[in-house]
Design an enzyme around this catalytic site. Sequence first.
Site, short mmCIF file in Angstrom:
data_model
loop_
_atom_site.label_atom_id
_atom_site.label_comp_id
_atom_site.label_asym_id
_atom_site.label_seq_id
_atom_site.Cartn_x
_atom_site.Cartn_y
_atom_site.Cartn_z
N ILE A 86 62.07 -4.70 12.06
CA ILE A 86 63.27 -3.85 11.93
C ILE A 86 63.42 -2.96 13.15
CG2 ILE A 86 64.41 -2.06 10.58
CD1 ILE A 86 62.86 -3.00 8.16
N MET B 115 55.31 5.73 17.32
CA MET B 115 54.09 5.72 16.51
C MET B 115 53.78 4.36 15.92
SD MET B 115 53.80 9.01 14.05
CE MET B 115 52.85 7.97 12.97
N ASP C 52 59.57 16.37 10.76
CA ASP C 52 60.38 15.51 11.64
C ASP C 52 61.73 15.21 10.99
OD1 ASP C 52 60.87 14.18 13.98
OD2 ASP C 52 59.90 12.32 13.35
N THR D 235 55.56 0.28 14.34
CA THR D 235 56.61 -0.72 14.25
C THR D 235 56.87 -0.99 12.77
OG1 THR D 235 55.92 -1.73 16.33
CG2 THR D 235 57.33 -3.04 14.90
N VAL D 236 58.14 -1.08 12.41
CA VAL D 236 58.51 -1.28 11.02
C VAL D 236 59.00 -2.72 10.83
CG1 VAL D 236 59.92 -0.48 9.10
CG2 VAL D 236 59.16 1.14 10.85
#
Length: 643
Positions: free
Chosen positions: A24, A29, A141, A31-32
């Site tokens: 995606i 930080m 965040d 990877t999705v």
Amino acid sequence: MDTTGTDPLVGRVLDGRYRIESRIARGGMATVYVARDIRLDRTVAVKVMHAGLAADDQFVRRFIGEAKAAAALSNPNVVAVYDQGSDGEHVYLVMEYVRGRTLRDLLSEQGRLGPRAALEIMQPVLAALGAAHRAGLVHRDVKPENVLITEDGRAKVADFGLARAETASGMTKTGMIIGTVGYLAPEQVLSGTADVRSDVYAAGTMLFELVTGRLPHQGDTPLAVAYKHVNETVPPPSTLVPGLPHRLDSLVTRATAKDPAHRPQDANAFLAEVAEVHAGLPRDFDQRMHHAAEPGHTAVMRSGPPMAAAEGSRTRMLDARTLPPQAAPPPRSGADRAVGALTGRYVLIAIGAVAAVILGWAVWYQTSGQYDHVPEQIIGMRVADARDKLEGGGLDVQVAAPVFSDRVRKGEVAASDPGPGARITQGATVTLTPSKGRVPREVPDVSGKSAAEAKQILQDKGLTPGGVSTAASQSVAKGLVMRTDPPAGEKQSPDEPVRLVVSSGMSMPSLLGRNGQEAENRLRSMGLDVKVERRREKGKPPGTVLSQDPRAGTGVSRGTRVTLVVNERNCLIGGFFCDDGDRGDGEQIPVPTVIGQPFDQARKALKASGFKVKIGSKVGNRVVGQNPIGGSAPRDSEVTIWG
């Protein structure tokens, strides 16, 4: 979505369960990916930490802890965390897969949002943050990229706990600051520390961006932007977009105060303020602002930021010099010119008449005594005061059934219909809905705790500790909580106190005339040190207690020495023939111990064993003491139980 298959993880099954199907997004930080949970046959999102972070043991430990905390959040506006694990060098987090887009995508498409639309998005965002704050979790965040908009328009906040985990890494923070510097609170810039009020600052900054289309502090470098967070205040949004409500300005400037003490103290407090301002805006407010920004009202458009191309195409002004040349009209005769002049004169007269009517109606609408407004400050007023204010203004008042509300205190106005600021006719009806206190919460079980510990637990659960009373107890040590009022498991509004009943210690029961063996068993069950002395006293039943020391009602504690004097039997041959007409040949049967059992179950057990049952005090649902306890007693004799 990246479906090229060039990512080495695509097609792989993590931990024998999560089949990676496509990528995606890739961030600083992690990877999705979209993945398939083979075990539960459902689509999930898997966030895989970058190898550099996964090699940092301290970061991984913190990440796992924060993932657990995030998974504990139960809120429909939080992206759910399902699982966390590792497979070789890959440390991953499994989350709910949300079909839709981010708030950043929506903002990029529309340029900026109307005030009501922005506040409607902020409410579920703040509800999610509020759930985290109640759980002691700081997001750190908050930004449009971390707000997901589902296909049916619901907002969900993602990445709870990850921002906090980032701060544990020994790696450089440069990448993180570049990505989030536009939303950093001054204290984060100065000291790197953050609490729930830092999330409030970021949420206020995001609200500014939603209604103006830009961040409040901009600069050529991240350092320049950070400097502005520390040294400059966030301006009211209406300075960029004229026509925005002043109450929305106040929301933004309060939430982004440089001093954390001057902000709403957590997301729940900010949510209450946002909901109140939203309720006070007419339903068509955004449409009015949009119409005011169309051709003929270009001042507003020039003051605001650029809109998206699709929006701009509807408001773009045409320059006459860009129009294509047209053929000159044919010459008209004198009669034509006369008719044209006459026609033009009538048109001007008609336009003037219509304008005069419209102007007159507008003046009458604004100045006549036929209209009024529901006061802006009606929410939060005492119901009686609100009624007096409205009726004094010539309005009729009705009071609806009270509702629980976390926004206002008990007895104050939680809502009005029409809402605050709404325009209504003189004599119209305003319905007030009172608050019957904050939403009830379940009372925790604090039995066995000290009063101080119990009060702290109640406060942590959002409840209000009340007074403390004492009562004697044969099972709970002195100074410890026996029960609460209302009992544990029931629900109580935080506006109503939860009382504590604390043990004053054990008190010596009255045992005179009781069977000596039963009395001894009962005292030993209380943890007392029992000494039995015997003497013969005629006229008193053999085997019964003649005296006790300490006397009944005296406070005792575990280990206290108790002396019982029991009337001695004068029996022959092992007690089969006794004087005073007392024969010792009655059938002795074992007494079952029923402490801890529900009363109904205990009663049945004792009756089935051949005893009669007497119930003493009954505070709870279970037996906490019995007399006699253990040993044996004559069949059909009485066993007393209490709770």
